[in-house]
Design a protein around this motif. Structure first.
Motif, PDB file in Angstrom:
ATOM      1  N   PHE A 122       0.825  -1.203   0.000  1.00 30.17           N
ATOM      2  CA  PHE A 122       0.000   0.000   0.000  1.00 30.17           C
ATOM      3  C   PHE A 122       0.861   1.255   0.000  1.00 30.17           C
ATOM      4  O   PHE A 122       0.527   2.256  -0.630  1.00 30.17           O
ATOM      5  N   SER A 123       1.968   1.199   0.721  1.00 28.08           N
ATOM      6  CA  SER A 123       2.856   2.359   0.793  1.00 28.08           C
ATOM      7  C   SER A 123       3.453   2.671  -0.579  1.00 28.08           C
ATOM      8  O   SER A 123       3.494   3.831  -1.000  1.00 28.08           O
ATOM      9  N   ILE A 124       3.905   1.646  -1.291  1.00 25.90           N
ATOM     10  CA  ILE A 124       4.497   1.846  -2.612  1.00 25.90           C
ATOM     11  C   ILE A 124       3.459   2.389  -3.587  1.00 25.90           C
ATOM     12  O   ILE A 124       3.727   3.320  -4.370  1.00 25.90           O
ATOM     13  N   ILE A 125       2.254   1.825  -3.545  1.00 27.72           N
ATOM     14  CA  ILE A 125       1.193   2.282  -4.449  1.00 27.72           C
ATOM     15  C   ILE A 125       0.823   3.730  -4.156  1.00 27.72           C
ATOM     16  O   ILE A 125       0.665   4.554  -5.072  1.00 27.72           O
ATOM     17  N   SER A 126       0.686   4.071  -2.878  1.00 33.76           N
ATOM     18  CA  SER A 126       0.307   5.436  -2.494  1.00 33.76           C
ATOM     19  C   SER A 126       1.361   6.438  -2.918  1.00 33.76           C
ATOM     20  O   SER A 126       1.037   7.511  -3.449  1.00 33.76           O
ATOM     21  N   ARG A 127       2.619   6.093  -2.700  1.00 32.81           N
ATOM     22  CA  ARG A 127       3.695   6.999  -3.092  1.00 32.81           C
ATOM     23  C   ARG A 127       3.771   7.133  -4.607  1.00 32.81           C
ATOM     24  O   ARG A 127       4.075   8.215  -5.135  1.00 32.81           O
ATOM     25  N   GLY A 128       3.497   6.062  -5.319  1.00 35.92           N
ATOM     26  CA  GLY A 128       3.503   6.144  -6.773  1.00 35.92           C
ATOM     27  C   GLY A 128       2.394   7.036  -7.304  1.00 35.92           C
ATOM     28  O   GLY A 128       2.613   7.839  -8.214  1.00 35.92           O
ATOM     29  N   ILE A 129       1.194   6.906  -6.726  1.00 36.57           N
ATOM     30  CA  ILE A 129       0.081   7.756  -7.142  1.00 36.57           C
ATOM     31  C   ILE A 129       0.382   9.219  -6.838  1.00 36.57           C
ATOM     32  O   ILE A 129       0.119  10.117  -7.648  1.00 36.57           O
ATOM     33  N   ALA A 130       0.935   9.476  -5.659  1.00 37.14           N
ATOM     34  CA  ALA A 130       1.270  10.852  -5.287  1.00 37.14           C
ATOM     35  C   ALA A 130       2.301  11.447  -6.242  1.00 37.14           C
ATOM     36  O   ALA A 130       2.178  12.607  -6.661  1.00 37.14           O
ATOM     37  N   SER A 131       3.306  10.660  -6.593  1.00 34.26           N
ATOM     38  CA  SER A 131       4.334  11.154  -7.517  1.00 34.26           C
ATOM     39  C   SER A 131       3.749  11.421  -8.899  1.00 34.26           C
ATOM     40  O   SER A 131       4.102  12.414  -9.557  1.00 34.26           O
ATOM     41  N   LEU A 132       2.829  10.550  -9.345  1.00 33.22           N
ATOM     42  CA  LEU A 132       2.211  10.734 -10.654  1.00 33.22           C
ATOM     43  C   LEU A 132       1.415  12.036 -10.699  1.00 33.22           C
ATOM     44  O   LEU A 132       1.582  12.850 -11.623  1.00 33.22           O
ATOM     45  N   PHE A 133       0.573  12.265  -9.714  1.00 41.29           N
ATOM     46  CA  PHE A 133      -0.253  13.470  -9.699  1.00 41.29           C
ATOM     47  C   PHE A 133       0.595  14.719  -9.496  1.00 41.29           C
ATOM     48  O   PHE A 133       0.298  15.777 -10.056  1.00 41.29           O
ATOM     49  N   ARG A 134       1.645  14.607  -8.687  1.00 42.07           N
ATOM     50  CA  ARG A 134       2.461  15.790  -8.363  1.00 42.07           C
ATOM     51  C   ARG A 134       3.332  16.220  -9.533  1.00 42.07           C
ATOM     52  O   ARG A 134       3.610  17.417  -9.696  1.00 42.07           O
TER      53      ARG A 134
ATOM     54  N   LEU B  71     -11.586  20.385 -11.244  1.00 42.90           N
ATOM     55  CA  LEU B  71     -10.873  19.115 -11.269  1.00 42.90           C
ATOM     56  C   LEU B  71      -9.373  19.304 -11.492  1.00 42.90           C
ATOM     57  O   LEU B  71      -8.556  18.564 -10.930  1.00 42.90           O
ATOM     58  N   ALA B  72      -9.004  20.290 -12.303  1.00 45.54           N
ATOM     59  CA  ALA B  72      -7.577  20.553 -12.522  1.00 45.54           C
ATOM     60  C   ALA B  72      -6.904  20.981 -11.216  1.00 45.54           C
ATOM     61  O   ALA B  72      -5.816  20.496 -10.879  1.00 45.54           O
ATOM     62  N   LEU B  73      -7.543  21.885 -10.482  1.00 45.81           N
ATOM     63  CA  LEU B  73      -6.993  22.313  -9.200  1.00 45.81           C
ATOM     64  C   LEU B  73      -6.985  21.166  -8.195  1.00 45.81           C
ATOM     65  O   LEU B  73      -6.054  21.028  -7.395  1.00 45.81           O
ATOM     66  N   PHE B  74      -8.020  20.344  -8.237  1.00 46.37           N
ATOM     67  CA  PHE B  74      -8.089  19.196  -7.327  1.00 46.37           C
ATOM     68  C   PHE B  74      -6.932  18.238  -7.572  1.00 46.37           C
ATOM     69  O   PHE B  74      -6.250  17.805  -6.631  1.00 46.37           O
ATOM     70  N   CYS B  75      -6.692  17.877  -8.831  1.00 43.87           N
ATOM     71  CA  CYS B  75      -5.630  16.919  -9.148  1.00 43.87           C
ATOM     72  C   CYS B  75      -4.255  17.456  -8.753  1.00 43.87           C
ATOM     73  O   CYS B  75      -3.436  16.738  -8.182  1.00 43.87           O
ATOM     74  N   GLY B  76      -4.003  18.738  -9.070  1.00 44.28           N
ATOM     75  CA  GLY B  76      -2.719  19.320  -8.684  1.00 44.28           C
ATOM     76  C   GLY B  76      -2.546  19.390  -7.178  1.00 44.28           C
ATOM     77  O   GLY B  76      -1.461  19.091  -6.652  1.00 44.28           O
ATOM     78  N   SER B  77      -3.598  19.748  -6.467  1.00 42.80           N
ATOM     79  CA  SER B  77      -3.535  19.845  -5.005  1.00 42.80           C
ATOM     80  C   SER B  77      -3.376  18.469  -4.368  1.00 42.80           C
ATOM     81  O   SER B  77      -2.647  18.308  -3.395  1.00 42.80           O
ATOM     82  N   PHE B  78      -4.064  17.487  -4.925  1.00 44.91           N
ATOM     83  CA  PHE B  78      -4.014  16.139  -4.373  1.00 44.91           C
ATOM     84  C   PHE B  78      -2.591  15.587  -4.388  1.00 44.91           C
ATOM     85  O   PHE B  78      -2.115  15.043  -3.388  1.00 44.91           O
ATOM     86  N   GLY B  79      -1.910  15.723  -5.499  1.00 43.03           N
ATOM     87  CA  GLY B  79      -0.555  15.208  -5.584  1.00 43.03           C
ATOM     88  C   GLY B  79       0.398  15.912  -4.643  1.00 43.03           C
ATOM     89  O   GLY B  79       1.188  15.267  -3.940  1.00 43.03           O
ATOM     90  N   PHE B  80       0.322  17.242  -4.594  1.00 37.76           N
ATOM     91  CA  PHE B  80       1.228  18.003  -3.740  1.00 37.76           C
ATOM     92  C   PHE B  80       0.953  17.731  -2.260  1.00 37.76           C
ATOM     93  O   PHE B  80       1.886  17.491  -1.479  1.00 37.76           O
ATOM     94  N   LEU B  81      -0.315  17.761  -1.863  1.00 39.25           N
ATOM     95  CA  LEU B  81      -0.651  17.595  -0.447  1.00 39.25           C
ATOM     96  C   LEU B  81      -0.383  16.174   0.027  1.00 39.25           C
ATOM     97  O   LEU B  81       0.018  15.976   1.183  1.00 39.25           O
ATOM     98  N   THR B  82      -0.587  15.190  -0.829  1.00 35.89           N
ATOM     99  CA  THR B  82      -0.281  13.815  -0.426  1.00 35.89           C
ATOM    100  C   THR B  82       1.190  13.672  -0.085  1.00 35.89           C
ATOM    101  O   THR B  82       1.556  13.088   0.948  1.00 35.89           O
ATOM    102  N   ARG B  83       2.036  14.214  -0.929  1.00 34.69           N
ATOM    103  CA  ARG B  83       3.479  14.163  -0.672  1.00 34.69           C
ATOM    104  C   ARG B  83       3.843  14.942   0.585  1.00 34.69           C
ATOM    105  O   ARG B  83       4.627  14.463   1.423  1.00 34.69           O
ATOM    106  N   ALA B  84       3.272  16.141   0.731  1.00 36.98           N
ATOM    107  CA  ALA B  84       3.578  16.970   1.901  1.00 36.98           C
ATOM    108  C   ALA B  84       3.089  16.307   3.183  1.00 36.98           C
ATOM    109  O   ALA B  84       3.798  16.307   4.206  1.00 36.98           O
ATOM    110  N   PHE B  85       1.904  15.728   3.159  1.00 37.40           N
ATOM    111  CA  PHE B  85       1.376  15.065   4.353  1.00 37.40           C
ATOM    112  C   PHE B  85       2.182  13.827   4.710  1.00 37.40           C
ATOM    113  O   PHE B  85       2.403  13.536   5.896  1.00 37.40           O
ATOM    114  N   MET B  86       2.636  13.084   3.707  1.00 44.18           N
ATOM    115  CA  MET B  86       3.478  11.912   3.981  1.00 44.18           C
ATOM    116  C   MET B  86       4.749  12.302   4.711  1.00 44.18           C
ATOM    117  O   MET B  86       5.138  11.683   5.710  1.00 44.18           O
TER     118      MET B  86
END
Length: 261
Positions: free
Chosen positions: A105-117, A141-156
């Protein structure tokens, strides 16, 4: 000993600046950039802006319509960022080394975050525009996708920085996963997460102007209409409103940071 350390630092600094100069000169030569023309063009652009790009009493008649579009942009940015933060929090909890359920799960989550970011916001807007055409939903949706990737990485990274002592203490007492998350991880990392959220809201309000130009929504679309219509005075008023809004939001964010941090 200290003399050797200082000499090493001077040598490293000299190597760094030498490489920087070589890269700069090489870039200028390869791109055939005219440095002198660039400076003179900048001076001419400033002179043109001072003589043409400023609000007039006539442009203030369009202020009510501009404020409506500005409100739409601000609300869309805040909504997209907050919703993205909720999804990013769950993704960060599953991807962080401190709170991950398992390594897969950790690898998948980090991969998704990197893709969106790593996909630029403009690219998100253009891709989504093919599916949803020019509409407020596309900008959201554009703002959501960009925010999702950045915030996921920052929160991790924020969760990973949480001290493991409290987590290990709770684990020793037999506490479950959710008790550890809600009693140790989130209380320690929440102030920094809120700081990242505020930063993302500020960034999205600025970026929403560009997204609006692409998706035909908000204050960005108003700027494009006025600018392409050669109504530079109204376009300058739009820019002035955006600057004031960003400064107000930044001041409010700094005040909230001082309160919670």
């Amino acid at each position: 000993m200290q003399a050797n350390i200082f000499a090493k630092r001077r040598r490293d600094s000299l190597v760094f600046f030498s490489l920087l100069i070589v890269l700069t000169v090489g870039s200028v030569l390869i791109t055939q950039y005219d440095v002198v023309k660039g400076f003179t063009s900048s001076i001419k652009a400033i002179a043109w802006g001072l003589s043409n790009f400023y609000p007039t009493p006539e442009s203030f008649k369009k202020l009510p319509d501009m404020l409506i579009k500005l409100r739409e942009t601000v609300l869309m940015s805040i909504a997209a960022t907050n919703i993205a933060a909720i999804f990013a929090l769950f993704m960060a909890l599953s991807g962080s080394r401190t709170t991950r359920i398992n390594s897969a799960f950790s690898i998948i989550s980090r991969g998704i975050a990197s893709l969106f970011r790593n996909i630029p916001l403009v690219a998100w807007a253009m891709v989504l525009m093919l599916a949803f055409s020019q509409s407020p939903l596309t900008g959201y949706l554009a703002l959501f996708c960009g925010s999702f990737g950045f915030l996921t990485r920052a929160f991790m990274e924020t969760i990973d920085e949480v001290g493991s002592n409290a987590v290990e203490a709770l684990q020793a007492t037999g506490a479950g996963y959710f008790h550890i998350v809600f009693q140790a991880v989130l209380p320690s990392s929440m102030p920094q997460m809120i700081s990242w959220l505020l930063y993302m809201i500020e960034t999205n309000i600025r970026d929403a102007t560009l997204v609006g130009m692409l998706t035909g929504t908000g204050i960005g679309f108003s700027f494009e209409l006025y600018y392409t219509g050669l109504n530079y005075h109204a376009a300058s008023l739009v820019v002035l409103l955006i600057v004031i809004t960003v400064l107000v939001i930044e001041s409010l964010s700094n005040w909230i940071r001082r309160v919670i941090l």
